[in-house]
Design a protein around this motif. Structure first.
Motif, PDB file in Angstrom:
ATOM      1  N   LYS A   1      86.143  48.430  53.691  1.00  0.00           N
ATOM      2  CA  LYS A   1      86.007  46.976  53.524  1.00  0.00           C
ATOM      3  C   LYS A   1      86.543  46.156  54.694  1.00  0.00           C
ATOM      4  CE  LYS A   1      84.303  47.114  49.296  1.00  0.00           C
ATOM      5  NZ  LYS A   1      82.849  46.982  49.161  1.00  0.00           N
TER       6      LYS A   1
ATOM      7  N   VAL B   1      86.910  43.721  57.466  1.00  0.00           N
ATOM      8  CA  VAL B   1      85.971  42.696  57.936  1.00  0.00           C
ATOM      9  C   VAL B   1      85.783  42.885  59.437  1.00  0.00           C
ATOM     10  CG1 VAL B   1      85.481  40.237  58.065  1.00  0.00           C
ATOM     11  CG2 VAL B   1      86.812  41.147  56.135  1.00  0.00           C
TER      12      VAL B   1
ATOM     13  N   SER C   1      81.640  37.360  55.874  1.00  0.00           N
ATOM     14  CA  SER C   1      80.663  38.387  56.270  1.00  0.00           C
ATOM     15  C   SER C   1      81.032  38.974  57.627  1.00  0.00           C
ATOM     16  CB  SER C   1      79.255  37.785  56.309  1.00  0.00           C
ATOM     17  OG  SER C   1      79.212  36.621  57.119  1.00  0.00           O
TER      18      SER C   1
ATOM     19  N   LEU D   1      88.919  38.744  53.367  1.00  0.00           N
ATOM     20  CA  LEU D   1      88.358  39.985  52.821  1.00  0.00           C
ATOM     21  C   LEU D   1      87.340  39.692  51.713  1.00  0.00           C
ATOM     22  CD1 LEU D   1      88.539  43.122  52.686  1.00  0.00           C
ATOM     23  CD2 LEU D   1      90.345  42.834  50.982  1.00  0.00           C
TER      24      LEU D   1
ATOM     25  N   PRO E   1      91.109  47.920  51.435  1.00  0.00           N
ATOM     26  CA  PRO E   1      90.325  48.822  50.581  1.00  0.00           C
ATOM     27  C   PRO E   1      89.270  49.575  51.399  1.00  0.00           C
ATOM     28  CG  PRO E   1      90.623  46.704  49.503  1.00  0.00           C
ATOM     29  CD  PRO E   1      91.178  46.559  50.900  1.00  0.00           C
ATOM     30  N   GLN E   2      89.067  50.859  51.039  1.00  0.00           N
ATOM     31  CA  GLN E   2      88.226  51.731  51.861  1.00  0.00           C
ATOM     32  C   GLN E   2      86.855  51.135  52.190  1.00  0.00           C
ATOM     33  OE1 GLN E   2      87.715  55.994  50.645  1.00  0.00           O
ATOM     34  NE2 GLN E   2      89.902  56.020  51.150  1.00  0.00           N
TER      35      GLN E   2
ATOM     36  N   THR F   1      93.161  42.164  56.293  1.00  0.00           N
ATOM     37  CA  THR F   1      94.039  43.317  56.095  1.00  0.00           C
ATOM     38  C   THR F   1      95.480  42.918  55.826  1.00  0.00           C
ATOM     39  OG1 THR F   1      92.673  44.676  57.519  1.00  0.00           O
ATOM     40  CG2 THR F   1      94.964  45.313  57.324  1.00  0.00           C
TER      41      THR F   1
END
Lengths: 330, 330
Positions: free
Chosen positions: A148, A150, A215, A211, A145-146, A84
């Motif tokens: 997303k 982690v 995983s 990002l 991003p929407q 982020t």
């Protein structure tokens, strides 16, 4: 219980020390009851909050600018691990009577410099008196991003386990801070460890890589072993870690050479503020190379495996038993 | 300085007491390092943060559920005054060793009930041990149409000054809490005042009306006189307030009848958590009627006038001199 009548005390303190930091237009010069932030379309807001208390999370006589930086950085570290970009922060500061103007000047300077370095502006907050120890509580905000962000959840068997930087330094630094004679190391190495405890280096420069590649991820604040356990539990997997691959600084390596038992400190000690993440095996080398290009060392230390529960730490192929896996305040 | 080794202490505490409250999907069950929130398109985020410390902002032996409610409500009150709909909150809780499971159960119950009542879900936070007094720091978030947050700035000469509810009750309640013999009132009136101090009633039900009607607004947390001064300063105006119009509860009216000097307590005492706002004169009656329909009393107490500095309080047409205008911790 009483309050002190004085119209301008808190306002004056905020105006003097913190208004100069509040350059973001949404902070409204810290002269309103709330701040505003316009979220970019298509992005989620990411929120994290860490509170630090004198005598618990830092030493009351640490340099005030370092206390401010640490308080902000432990929050920035969470944002980095979640892939982020920082958007700003709010600060609650509880001050004992003993705090001086000099202390506040230094605190605000450290905070302002880091806010600029990490592009994470002060948006608002609250300043109160406390009869107890000094407390700094920061809420940091980021955008991603929407959908997303982690998470700890998401690691799959076959993924590589990767950590940034070096592990264990801050725990040694805390040991030295508590007992200057704790480790027989030369002064330069000791200073390295003390600094690693005093001033975390959050990995925000590679948040966009986390990002793009990870995983699952989290920052290592309570010790590699314990934090990896949490990541594994959230993901419904386990992991096998090769202790020989865990990246060490020269100082930690010297401490380990002098006393092999400190492997426990390395694997279970807190305050690293490095990122632990899992990356699909086919993309692991690319992630490491990209991180390297961004100036951040990233190292494969093991594999995600099917199963449940704490990761196994292997030394020379044999499981290492840890007497404790992480630090907790409770 | 030390940390206690114990893997599951903090996690266990969070899972037991706070996870049941974290029903918002973005809270991720409080099992990640951060929370997410998807902002609605076309809205700004509104952020506010208030920290409360035992022995300063509440009494250590207040009922734990009331402490939780107050900590959330003082933040909700800021959102209401800014014309903002609550979106959620983050909680930092610093706990002394003496806190019991029973205490936490009650605290979490109060917090959870208010989170539901005010549609302001728990999103995340941090729980730490403190050697000092218990501390609750809350960051509350809200959404407001872009660029529309109601600020302290914006009042215009000719606007009406309006306050919600009744003024001064909480300050009398604090007086009674400190000294049960402070006011000679009958038990029902005393209880009313004590409750007003213990449990603020934030005016979130009329946040949308504040947004639609107010030119400027803030919540009254540090006393009507001082907070109106701040609003006037931010707006570059002054105000004339008719003391006889300031709405009083039966209890405050009785206290004032017994001792006219307590007008000072009414006008300068803190913790009202009512809204003070300014509304263009042509729309004032409509605002008051709409608030009434929403169950909130709103009262014109004076006029915004050209000029600078603190509002003048007039009693029988003569200026009233206040020895102090608000409470501050510094």
């Amino acid at each position: 219980m009483s309050k002190t009548p004085a119209e301008t005390g808190e306002d004056h303190l905020i105006a003097t020390y913190f208004r100069p930091l509040a350059r973001h237009p949404g902070a409204l010069g810290l002269a309103d009851d709330a701040a505003t932030l316009t979220p970019p379309h298509g992005f989620d807001l990411v929120l994290t909050k860490d509170a630090l208390i004198a005598g618990v999370h830092f030493f009351p006589d640490d340099p005030p600018d370092a206390i401010a930086r640490k308080a902000l950085r432990v929050n920035l570290s969470d944002l980095a691990a979640k892939g982020t970009r920082p958007a700003g922060f709010l600060l609650a500061l509880a001050l004992p009577d003993t705090v001086t103007g000099e202390w506040l000047t230094s605190f605000a300077r450290g905070l302002g410099e880091d806010a600029q370095t990490y592009a994470c502006p002060l948006l608002g907050g609250d300043t109160v008196r406390t009869p107890g120890p000094l407390m700094v509580s920061i809420t940091a905000l980021g955008f991603v991003p929407q959908g997303k962000m982690v998470q700890r959840k998401g690691a799959k068997p076959g993924d590589k386990v990767i950590v940034t930087g070096t592990i264990g330094d801050a725990a040694f630094g805390l040991e030295l801070r508590n007992n200057a004679g704790a480790l027989a190391l030369d002064p330069k190495l000791r200073e390295h460890l003390l600094n690693r405890y005093l001033l975390p280096q959050p990995r925000n420069t590679i948040a966009s890589l986390v990002l793009a590649y990870a995983s699952a991820a989290m920052d290592i604040s309570d010790g590699l072993a314990g934090d990896l356990s949490k990541l594994c539990r959230a993901s419904g997997v386990s992991a096998e870690i090769d202790v020989a691959l865990v990246p060490l600084s020269d100082a930690a390596r010297a401490a380990l050479a002098a006393n092999p038992a400190v492997v426990e400190t390395i694997l279970s000690g807190g305050d690293d503020y490095e990122i632990a993440c899992t990356v699909p095996a086919t993309r692991s080398k690319a992630f490491i190379a990209a991180a390297q290009s961004a100036g951040v060392q990233a190292t494969e230390i093991g594999d995600v495996v099917a199963g449940e529960g704490a990761p196994r730490f292997l030394r020379d192929g044999k499981p290492l038993a840890l007497s404790k896996t992480s630090f907790s305040h409770f």
